[in-house]
Design an enzyme around this catalytic site. Sequence first.
Site, PDB file in Angstrom:
ATOM      1  N   TYR A  66       1.074  -1.240  -0.818  1.00  0.00           N
ATOM      2  CA  TYR A  66       0.483   0.367   0.261  1.00  0.00           C
ATOM      3  C   TYR A  66       0.729   1.239  -0.025  1.00  0.00           C
ATOM      4  CZ  TYR A  66      -4.963   0.324  -0.163  1.00  0.00           C
ATOM      5  OH  TYR A  66      -6.462  -0.099  -0.307  1.00  0.00           O
ATOM      6  N   GLU A  68      -0.790   4.908  -0.495  1.00  0.00           N
ATOM      7  CA  GLU A  68      -1.786   5.761  -0.704  1.00  0.00           C
ATOM      8  C   GLU A  68      -0.283   7.674  -0.029  1.00  0.00           C
ATOM      9  OE1 GLU A  68      -4.913   5.834   2.229  1.00  0.00           O
ATOM     10  OE2 GLU A  68      -6.213   4.794   0.361  1.00  0.00           O
ATOM     11  N   ASP A 243      -6.602  15.734 -23.670  1.00  0.00           N
ATOM     12  CA  ASP A 243      -6.322  14.521 -23.013  1.00  0.00           C
ATOM     13  C   ASP A 243      -6.005  13.334 -24.795  1.00  0.00           C
ATOM     14  OD1 ASP A 243      -7.192  11.889 -23.063  1.00  0.00           O
ATOM     15  OD2 ASP A 243      -9.274  12.341 -22.515  1.00  0.00           O
ATOM     16  N   THR A 272      -4.339   7.681 -21.886  1.00  0.00           N
ATOM     17  CA  THR A 272      -3.799   6.610 -21.431  1.00  0.00           C
ATOM     18  C   THR A 272      -2.387   5.557 -21.633  1.00  0.00           C
ATOM     19  OG1 THR A 272      -3.619   5.864 -23.215  1.00  0.00           O
ATOM     20  CG2 THR A 272      -5.829   5.703 -22.282  1.00  0.00           C
ATOM     21  N   LYS A 275      -2.527   2.472 -25.633  1.00  0.00           N
ATOM     22  CA  LYS A 275      -2.962   2.801 -26.464  1.00  0.00           C
ATOM     23  C   LYS A 275      -1.643   3.000 -27.480  1.00  0.00           C
ATOM     24  CE  LYS A 275      -7.458   3.927 -25.358  1.00  0.00           C
ATOM     25  NZ  LYS A 275      -8.531   5.307 -24.884  1.00  0.00           N
ATOM     26  N   ARG A 281      -1.527  -1.257 -19.611  1.00  0.00           N
ATOM     27  CA  ARG A 281      -3.345  -0.549 -18.970  1.00  0.00           C
ATOM     28  C   ARG A 281      -3.287   0.649 -17.635  1.00  0.00           C
ATOM     29  NH1 ARG A 281      -7.372  -0.993 -22.095  1.00  0.00           N
ATOM     30  NH2 ARG A 281      -6.239  -2.879 -22.850  1.00  0.00           N
TER      31      ARG A 281
HETATM   32  C1  LIG Z   1      -9.707   5.595 -24.410  1.00  0.00           C
HETATM   33  C2  LIG Z   1      -9.588   7.032 -23.881  1.00  0.00           C
HETATM   34  C3  LIG Z   1      -9.852   6.828 -22.519  1.00  0.00           C
HETATM   35  C4  LIG Z   1     -10.129   5.873 -21.509  1.00  0.00           C
HETATM   36  O1  LIG Z   1      -9.045   5.144 -20.839  1.00  0.00           O
HETATM   37  P1  LIG Z   1      -9.162   4.126 -20.312  1.00  0.00           P
HETATM   38  O2  LIG Z   1      -7.895   3.540 -19.631  1.00  0.00           O
HETATM   39  O3  LIG Z   1     -10.183   3.372 -20.621  1.00  0.00           O
HETATM   40  O4  LIG Z   1     -10.258   4.816 -18.749  1.00  0.00           O
HETATM   41  C5  LIG Z   1     -10.138   8.712 -22.183  1.00  0.00           C
HETATM   42  N1  LIG Z   1      -9.272   9.210 -23.399  1.00  0.00           N
HETATM   43  C6  LIG Z   1      -9.800   9.647 -24.790  1.00  0.00           C
HETATM   44  C7  LIG Z   1      -9.739  11.004 -25.555  1.00  0.00           C
HETATM   45  C8  LIG Z   1      -9.689   8.099 -25.092  1.00  0.00           C
HETATM   46  O5  LIG Z   1      -9.817   7.408 -26.546  1.00  0.00           O
END
Ligand SMILES: *Cc1c(COP(=O)(O)O)cnc(C)c1O
Length: 479
Positions: A66, A68, A243, A272, A275, A281
């Site tokens: 843990y 935090e 984002d 993320t 991707k 992940r």
């Molecule tokens: C995939 C994605 C997310 C979310 O990602 P997770 O890991 O599935 O929570 C957030 N914003 C955008 C633009 C995404 O393409």
Amino acid sequence: MPDLTATASRAFSDALTVIASVEPRISDAIRAELADQRGSLKLIASENYASLATLLTMGNWLSDKYAEGTIGHRFYAGCQNVDTVESVAAEHARELFGAEYAYVQPHSGIDANLVAYWAILNAKVESPTLQRLGAKTVNDLAESDWEDLRAEFNRQRVMGMSLDAGGHLTHGFRHNISGKMFAQHSYGTDPESGLIDYDKLLADAREFKPLILVAGYSAYPRRVNFARMREIADAVGAVLFVDMAHFAGLVAGKVFTGEENPIPYADVVATTTHKSLRGPRGGLVLATKEFSDAVDKGCPMVLGGPLSNMMAAKAVALAEARTTAFQSYAQAVADNAQALADGLLRRGARLVTGGTDNHLVLIDTTTFGLTGRQAESALLESGVVTNRNSIPADPNGAWYTSGVRIGTPALTSRGLGADDFDEVADMIVGVLTGAEPVTASTGKPGKAKYTLTDGLADRTRARAEELLDRFPLYPGLTL
Ligand SMILES: *Cc1c(COP(=O)(O)O)cnc(C)c1O
């Protein structure tokens, strides 16, 4: 140089033997997943294949601790190794992206966005209630003060790209928490070109006056000009939040530079890591110094305890992303998307915005007389894995949709090049041309069922297998 793939083969094989001794259904599922991944022509734009080193880093004792809090300030004792892991991961993230501050704890992209929103609210919302109460601590607030505080935080406005233009649920969609915690207004794309109309965006922002302008997308096949986004944010006094969940790999690999690189322009950036960045992940947040303290409180204010094993895997993947090999990979992702788009257009497909300059294309399936759902299913039956997606002003709604989204990051990791993506384009157009919608029992045009020309699915699947055989996933991994 020892044969590291042979070493990894033994490590995975031994791990599966140990797992099988407790619950064989799980070790079987893990093996089956590898077989599925190896055997599928994966064109899902949000997926990729992490390296064996990254995968091996996830299963270990760091998971049992843990931690935090934040580096050097934990709510638990004995976090020195987690501190090392988190520091190394954050250092790689800062240096890879050229960011002032990096926070590598978020468990996913959505969690990273929630941390970002909460940090921006904390750093930016001027609360008359707190000012009126002066030095009083939250413990001294009366119930009526709390009501005022909640109202002040809930009055804030966010402006992001609409879902059907390619934005994400977390950019203010009304059924997402982001659309409930903020008053929201979304911007779309130009109906003719399909591109972001920055002048209209500026005019809308002047009217709506958001606290937060969100840039970034999940299904927009073009680059964004973040210098323009910054100007718009400045014109209305908004915080610019980017984002980059989908395209972080293209930023890391220096394909998006200058005004297409969000880092120098944004106040806060979330992403993320699994991707196009090709890591484990998870998520991360980058921020300027102004927001770093607020972001650093992500855990425990927004997030549960950090997944230290995953932070370790992020550190490994981020170290990989700092190599020139990763830059070549990122360039190939973009070049391959170009080849795919050219191949689709040449064969008569219509693409949203007429093409791509990032890692994905969006096919308008209505020109084939199909819904996105029918197209997705016909392709899947033929061994081509994509996902259906809304297109701007979608006539079929968000469930059936009128598009399929196709991305190049995963197959580029397997080594496919431009000629191979032209072959993929041929397979896709072949299937969509050979698919016919089936009329629904109501007599109306059906939205889910379709038929395929005899033998087309089998023929396409054979072509996909032949292509995949030439580009094995994890070559040398004997499992
Ligand atoms: C995939 C994605 C997310 C979310 O990602 P997770 O890991 O599935 O929570 C957030 N914003 C955008 C633009 C995404 O393409």
